[in-house]
Design an enzyme around this catalytic site. Sequence first.
Site, short mmCIF file in Angstrom:
data_model
loop_
_atom_site.label_atom_id
_atom_site.label_comp_id
_atom_site.label_asym_id
_atom_site.label_seq_id
_atom_site.Cartn_x
_atom_site.Cartn_y
_atom_site.Cartn_z
N GLN A 77 27.17 -3.79 22.35
CA GLN A 77 27.67 -2.60 23.04
C GLN A 77 26.70 -1.44 22.87
O GLN A 77 26.23 -1.16 21.75
CB GLN A 77 29.07 -2.23 22.49
CG GLN A 77 29.77 -1.11 23.23
CD GLN A 77 30.13 -1.46 24.67
OE1 GLN A 77 30.39 -2.61 25.01
NE2 GLN A 77 30.16 -0.45 25.53
N ASP A 131 24.97 -9.50 29.56
CA ASP A 131 24.83 -8.15 30.09
C ASP A 131 23.71 -8.07 31.12
O ASP A 131 23.62 -7.09 31.86
CB ASP A 131 24.48 -7.18 28.95
CG ASP A 131 25.63 -6.29 28.53
OD1 ASP A 131 26.50 -6.02 29.38
OD2 ASP A 131 25.65 -5.87 27.37
N LYS A 160 37.25 -5.81 26.38
CA LYS A 160 36.50 -7.05 26.59
C LYS A 160 37.12 -8.17 25.76
O LYS A 160 37.29 -9.30 26.22
CB LYS A 160 35.02 -6.84 26.23
CG LYS A 160 34.30 -5.92 27.20
CD LYS A 160 32.93 -5.44 26.70
CE LYS A 160 32.34 -4.42 27.68
NZ LYS A 160 31.09 -3.81 27.21
N1 GUN Z 1 27.70 0.65 27.48
C1 GUN Z 1 28.08 1.15 28.69
N2 GUN Z 1 28.09 0.16 29.61
C2 GUN Z 1 27.71 -0.97 28.99
C3 GUN Z 1 27.55 -2.31 29.42
O1 GUN Z 1 27.71 -2.68 30.60
N3 GUN Z 1 27.16 -3.18 28.47
C4 GUN Z 1 26.92 -2.81 27.19
N4 GUN Z 1 26.53 -3.73 26.32
N5 GUN Z 1 27.08 -1.58 26.75
C5 GUN Z 1 27.46 -0.66 27.65
#
Ligand code: GUN
Length: 283
Positions: free
Chosen positions: A94, A117, A50
């Site tokens: 995350q 998100d 990211k």
């Molecule tokens: N962990 C697994 N997928 C995601 C996601 O799309 N966003 C976040 N913040 N954590 C994750």
Amino acid sequence: MSARLLDGRDLARRLAPALRTRVAALPRPPGLAVVLVGEDPASAVYVERKHERAERLGFHQATIRLPVDTPQGALEALIDELNVDPRIDGVLVQLPLPSQIDAGAVLGRILPEKDVDGFHVVNTGRLSQGLAALVPCTPLGVMRLIADAGLPLAGCDALVVGRSNIVGRPMAMLLEQAHATVTLAHSRTRNLEDHVRRADLVVAAVGRPDHIRGAWIKPGAVVIDVGINRLADGSLVGDVEFGPAAARAGAITPVPGGVGPMTIAMLMENTVTAAERRQGLAR
Ligand code: GUN
């Protein structure tokens, strides 16, 4: 293999120029803050991806790494700071978070307009009513892959396997809004095989290798595999038994290279959307 491959890497690449144009039109670069608590190796890889993508698109970007024993109060104080930071348009924490952390309270503390998100109850609620919302990145990416391939959804029998807030639930809402007839299956579902055999579209988001057997796939069906499972030999596989499924399906996503790149692409897009709305260039 007879199925058409739905290549998420390729689509993510093709979406980048339009996103760059939107970034260039902003008075200041979009700002993304990514918070990682602890050292879960898979999470560390995702956060790094990211970070790289945001940097390549010219975002203002901050990756904040906190120790695994970070207390709830410290994480919430960080969210509060990011909420009022004028350079930051998107805040992502995350998941999964360590066990001492109440994840719901943390996600609920992010300003809904910075919730790139799409996990805040305001965005979930807005999505459920078909209102403009920041939509969770993985299901949004799946919808883009399906649309890009020109695969019709109206009236089709869609099966979503897995009911997480991150993928399954919002996926079911988006498919229903695209006029599919949606079944949401989960760990207590009886006769999963029967549901899969009937489905014109299967979205697998379970997190178990080969949970969906290839022989169950209806001939010509569309198979979207959200699972990313690492086997003992280090290889990555999805939730669907790929070879036999690809022999029957009309279209299928590979793992890796299917849904994964689209999740990151949609995070970038959500961040630009949040920046546009916050900088008065509403869409
Ligand atoms: N962990 C697994 N997928 C995601 C996601 O799309 N966003 C976040 N913040 N954590 C994750």
